[in-house]
Design a protein around this motif. Structure first.
Motif, short mmCIF file in Angstrom:
data_model
loop_
_atom_site.label_atom_id
_atom_site.label_comp_id
_atom_site.label_asym_id
_atom_site.label_seq_id
_atom_site.Cartn_x
_atom_site.Cartn_y
_atom_site.Cartn_z
N GLU A 399 0.82 -1.21 0.00
CA GLU A 399 0.00 0.00 0.00
C GLU A 399 0.85 1.26 0.00
N VAL A 400 1.91 1.27 0.80
CA VAL A 400 2.80 2.44 0.84
C VAL A 400 3.44 2.67 -0.52
N LEU A 401 3.89 1.60 -1.16
CA LEU A 401 4.51 1.74 -2.47
C LEU A 401 3.51 2.25 -3.51
N LEU A 402 2.32 1.66 -3.55
CA LEU A 402 1.31 2.08 -4.52
C LEU A 402 0.94 3.55 -4.34
N ARG A 403 0.73 3.95 -3.10
CA ARG A 403 0.35 5.34 -2.84
C ARG A 403 1.45 6.32 -3.25
N ASN A 404 2.69 5.98 -2.98
CA ASN A 404 3.78 6.89 -3.32
C ASN A 404 4.08 6.89 -4.82
N LEU A 405 3.81 5.79 -5.51
CA LEU A 405 3.91 5.80 -6.96
C LEU A 405 2.87 6.74 -7.57
N VAL A 406 1.65 6.73 -7.01
CA VAL A 406 0.62 7.65 -7.46
C VAL A 406 1.03 9.10 -7.18
N ALA A 407 1.57 9.34 -5.98
CA ALA A 407 2.01 10.69 -5.62
C ALA A 407 3.13 11.18 -6.54
N TYR A 408 4.06 10.28 -6.86
CA TYR A 408 5.14 10.65 -7.77
C TYR A 408 4.60 10.98 -9.15
N GLU A 409 3.70 10.16 -9.65
CA GLU A 409 3.14 10.39 -10.98
C GLU A 409 2.37 11.70 -11.04
N MET A 410 1.60 11.99 -10.01
CA MET A 410 0.83 13.22 -9.98
C MET A 410 1.73 14.45 -9.91
N SER A 411 2.91 14.30 -9.32
CA SER A 411 3.82 15.44 -9.14
C SER A 411 4.72 15.66 -10.34
N VAL A 412 5.06 14.60 -11.05
CA VAL A 412 6.09 14.69 -12.08
C VAL A 412 5.53 14.58 -13.49
N GLU A 413 4.68 13.58 -13.71
CA GLU A 413 4.28 13.27 -15.07
C GLU A 413 3.33 14.32 -15.63
N SER A 414 3.66 14.81 -16.82
CA SER A 414 2.78 15.76 -17.52
C SER A 414 1.92 15.07 -18.56
N GLY A 415 2.27 13.84 -18.91
CA GLY A 415 1.51 13.09 -19.91
C GLY A 415 0.42 12.27 -19.27
N PRO A 416 0.01 11.19 -19.93
CA PRO A 416 -1.05 10.33 -19.40
C PRO A 416 -0.62 9.69 -18.08
N MET A 417 -1.48 9.76 -17.10
CA MET A 417 -1.18 9.22 -15.77
C MET A 417 -1.64 7.77 -15.70
N VAL A 418 -0.83 6.90 -16.25
CA VAL A 418 -1.20 5.50 -16.43
C VAL A 418 -1.40 4.80 -15.10
N PHE A 419 -0.48 4.99 -14.17
CA PHE A 419 -0.57 4.25 -12.92
C PHE A 419 -1.77 4.72 -12.10
N THR A 420 -2.02 6.02 -12.08
CA THR A 420 -3.18 6.53 -11.36
C THR A 420 -4.47 5.97 -11.94
N ARG A 421 -4.54 5.92 -13.28
CA ARG A 421 -5.73 5.37 -13.93
C ARG A 421 -5.89 3.89 -13.63
N TYR A 422 -4.77 3.18 -13.53
CA TYR A 422 -4.83 1.76 -13.18
C TYR A 422 -5.42 1.57 -11.79
N THR A 423 -4.98 2.36 -10.81
CA THR A 423 -5.52 2.24 -9.46
C THR A 423 -7.01 2.57 -9.45
N GLU A 424 -7.44 3.51 -10.28
CA GLU A 424 -8.86 3.84 -10.37
C GLU A 424 -9.65 2.68 -10.98
N LEU A 425 -9.05 2.00 -11.96
CA LEU A 425 -9.71 0.85 -12.58
C LEU A 425 -9.92 -0.27 -11.58
N ILE A 426 -8.85 -0.62 -10.84
CA ILE A 426 -8.96 -1.70 -9.87
C ILE A 426 -9.90 -1.31 -8.73
N ASN A 427 -9.85 -0.05 -8.34
CA ASN A 427 -10.78 0.44 -7.32
C ASN A 427 -12.22 0.33 -7.80
#
Length: 548
Positions: A399-427
């Protein structure tokens, strides 16, 4: 006001500021290299959901949490590691390594998004000590399969034996946190100081990182991951992110996907929301039948009785309000809004992808198949109705790793947020432990947690404060899955019943009113023609016939 200005002036070190500015210009003259920011602060929207998942609990790495009192107690372990590192240096003292990093101060600062109110020497010492600790931790993954850390003696010098497993999990969670990252090139440089050549040092660090990724990553890493370019990644979390989420180019088809793919539109006509059409129906029937004498005797009198009933009082009685309220609303239009109408004005509490759960999809004929690749293997085969999802392994650290990967993607990535969308799909597809059980049986989820309910809680808590984002290939999967699900006749019949019967209070009101009128008519008819006497005679006759 004057006292405030004087306090700010007294806390400001002009000499340090001048030295930092001078070093910045000198560094740019030597080598004009722009280093992008890689260590960000966790967005407050995410931090508020689960602070412990983003704040180190045992060790601080880097300047963001270095001065936290509850973390400073573990500094002695880091200092002990630094002393052992000094013994491995090739004809070099640790102070000389510090002097080397003091010259690279602007580059080190450029990695961090926050302003670091530290002197160059303090920052250099901090980096050397923390990088030595991280390097020794990574040595446990020198085995490419990541098995070395499981030996009881591998970290006996860092923690007590009885706290080995607890310490390992705590350190591992702290190391993958976004705000607890240090530049990987500092670790690489210290390892070079310990090695006879740069090539050997890079090869050793690559082996350590491969073992670390294979052990920590919740997804199956491809077998062709035989080496890692240690110069390419800013820190460990960025390395994990790009291994899990390879660079995805957003296709031009993104704009073709509907803006509201989460809620597929239905071609069926919706029933009118205005209840006046029910009243008009009754008015027309009433006017045409009011001239009949039978209707006057059997219907008008009972109808007048119904009209005189104090519905406002009856609707508040327990057990009667469910049926009486819609009947009263049919005959008397109230000004107050229903509970559903009032709730329609409320904002949604949780943003979640609109997709059926695993249980619902399984009942509709959707099959699930695991993949051994990264997130780009997510797909839906329309012909076989199979949803392909990458296998994910979940344990106490995931859980800690998944949450921090989302936080990193939201802070850095300017393109498609693939990992965040994946967590939304599984959720979206996991609602209960039954959904987790089905995915576990299919091999998509490898559960190393307590039970399936814990996994369901993990995923259901992931997207509470994560904004929805668009990713072309995942959104296409959502559209195809929803289209297949909506095309099933069982789903269509259930939606029809929900929308036009159970979800339409007008029809329920009509049915209840007709039933009430029929019962009233029967009662009036029986009061005139003595139905009870005829029924008792008929019963006695049947009983006598049975005796014969």
């Amino acid at each position: 006001m004057a006292s405030l200005d004087s306090s700010i002036t007294s806390s400001f070190d002009e000499q340090r500021w001048v030295i930092q500015i001078r070093n910045t210009f000198d560094e740019e003259d030597e080598e004009d290299v722009r280093i992008p920011v890689s260590v960000f602060s966790v967005p407050k929207a995410l931090l508020s959901t689960n602070p412990e998942a983003y704040t180190p609990q045992l060790f601080a790495l880097g300047p963001y949490h270095h001065w936290n009192p509850h973390l400073y107690e573990m500094e002695r372990y880091k200092l002990a590691t630094a002393k052992r590192t000094q013994k491995r240096l090739q004809k070099l003292k640790l102070e000389q390594a510090v002097e080397h990093f003091m010259k690279k101060e602007p580059k080190i600062r450029s990695h961090y998004h926050r302003h670091l109110d530290l002197s160059g020497e303090t920052l250099a010492w901090m980096m050397v000590i923390d990088a030595s600790f991280l390097l020794e931790f990574l040595r446990n993954y020198a085995d490419a399969e990541g098995k070395a850390f499981k030996k009881a003696t591998s970290m006996s010098h860092m923690v007590d034996a009885e706290r080995m497993k607890l310490a390992y999990n705590s350190i591992l969670r702290d190391i993958v946190m976004l705000e607890n990252q240090i530049p990987l090139n500092i670790v690489r440089k210290i390892l070079r100081f310990q090695s006879t050549s740069c090539e050997i040092a890079d090869r050793q660090l690559s082996t350590m990182l491969i073992g670390f990724v294979k052990e920590v990553s919740p997804f199956k890493v491809m077998d062709n991951l035989s080496s890692i370019d240690t110069k390419r990644y800013a820190h460990l979390l960025q390395l994990l992110y790009f291994v899990v989420v390879p660079k995805v180019k957003e296709e031009s088809k993104t704009n073709e996907i509907e803006d509201h793919v989460d809620v597929p539109e239905s071609n069926e006509e919706k029933p009118p929301t205005d209840p006046s059409y029910v009243k008009q129906l009754f008015n027309s029937v009433w006017s045409s039948a009011s001239d009949s004498k039978i209707v006057k005797v059997l219907i008008i009198k009972p109808f007048k009785f119904i009209a005189k009933v104090p519905w406002k009082i009856i609707t508040h009685l327990p057990g009667i309000s469910i049926l009486a309220a819609p009947i009263g609303n049919l005959f008397f239009s109230g000004d107050g809004k229903s509970e559903d109408e009032e709730s329609g004005n409320r904002p949604p509490l949780v943003e979640e992808i609109m997709v059926p759960s695993v249980t619902e999809l399984t009942k509709a004929g959707v099959k699930f198949s695991p993949t051994s690749g990264d997130l780009t293997t997510i797909a839906f085969d329309v012909k076989t109705a199979t949803l392909h999802l990458p296998t994910v392994s979940l344990d106490t650290n995931t859980e800690v790793l998944l949450r921090n990967l989302v936080a990193y993607e939201m802070s850095v990535e300017s393109g498609p947020m693939v990992f965040t969308r994946y967590t939304e799909l599984i959720n979206g597809i996991i609602d209960t432990k039954e959904d987790v059980k089905l995915l576990r049986q299919k091999g998509i989820i490898l559960n190393r947690m307590k039970n399936d309910e814990e996994v369901a809680k993990l995923w259901n808590g992931m997207s509470k404060s994560v904004r929805l984002t668009k990713v072309a290939f995942i959104d296409k999967v959502l559209v195809d899955v929803n289209k297949f699900y909506d095309s099933r006749w069982t789903v269509q019949s259930r939606k029809f019943a929900k929308a036009y019967v159970f979800g339409s209070w007008q029809i329920l009101t009509l049915l209840a009113t007709v039933l009430l009128l029929v019962l009233t008519c029967v009662e009036a008819f029986c009061s005139v023609y003595s139905c009870g006497n005829h029924w008792s005679v008929l019963s006695d006759t049947n009983a006598g016939g049975g005796g014969d």
